[in-house]
Write a protein that holds these residues in place. Sequence first.
Motif, PDB file in Angstrom:
ATOM      1  N   SER A 196      30.167 -12.091  11.353  1.00  0.00           N
ATOM      2  CA  SER A 196      30.895 -11.937  12.701  1.00  0.00           C
ATOM      3  C   SER A 196      32.350 -11.991  12.296  1.00  0.00           C
ATOM      4  O   SER A 196      32.790 -12.475  11.124  1.00  0.00           O
ATOM      5  CB  SER A 196      30.594 -12.708  13.730  1.00  0.00           C
ATOM      6  OG  SER A 196      30.642 -14.285  13.340  1.00  0.00           O
TER       7      SER A 196
ATOM      8  N   PRO B  71      36.318  -8.448  16.249  1.00  0.00           N
ATOM      9  CA  PRO B  71      35.390  -7.245  15.789  1.00  0.00           C
ATOM     10  C   PRO B  71      36.056  -5.953  15.775  1.00  0.00           C
ATOM     11  O   PRO B  71      35.749  -5.060  15.245  1.00  0.00           O
ATOM     12  CB  PRO B  71      34.205  -7.399  16.538  1.00  0.00           C
ATOM     13  CG  PRO B  71      34.543  -8.281  17.562  1.00  0.00           C
ATOM     14  CD  PRO B  71      35.753  -9.133  17.305  1.00  0.00           C
TER      15      PRO B  71
ATOM     16  N   ILE C 283      31.601  -6.049   9.539  1.00  0.00           N
ATOM     17  CA  ILE C 283      30.407  -6.814   9.930  1.00  0.00           C
ATOM     18  C   ILE C 283      29.403  -6.093   9.026  1.00  0.00           C
ATOM     19  O   ILE C 283      29.070  -4.875   9.419  1.00  0.00           O
ATOM     20  CB  ILE C 283      30.179  -6.767  11.518  1.00  0.00           C
ATOM     21  CG1 ILE C 283      31.227  -7.604  12.119  1.00  0.00           C
ATOM     22  CG2 ILE C 283      28.779  -7.572  11.675  1.00  0.00           C
ATOM     23  CD1 ILE C 283      31.255  -7.874  13.612  1.00  0.00           C
TER      24      ILE C 283
END
Length: 148
Positions: free
Chosen positions: A58, A62, A87
Amino acid sequence: MACRSGLVSAIIIAAGIAVPAAHGQGVPEPTGIWQTQAGDARVKISKCGGGICGVVVSLREPTDPMTGKPQVDNKNPNPALASRPIIGLPLFSGMHPVAAGKWSGQIYNADDGGTYASSVTVASESTLKVEGCVGALCGGETWTKVGR
């Protein structure tokens, strides 16, 4: 009497096997989810082969604010890898044990697209020292455990 001698030998052998296992249990494992020192990423460390692997699971941000799409490995010098998502990105794989609570190998730095000689050391149940070197210049940071 021969039976008892065999039983005693089996107990001694079993005790010899159990002692190293119990001793090894005193050193915390690096497996679990760790937050980087800056808090910008979380990395899942798991056992792989005879060593450990680390994958980004994570990010604090993001989404790339410039594109509105998921963050990608755009600092990677290999154009074929520059569009892969951060990710799920493997930071290290196959780091091998070099001492109790310490692993050594290579680590990828998505911030600059470089791969460096590195070590991972369990400092405590909740802290991990991650260090990398370029020649004689070394640096590191402390990661904090956030989950299993």
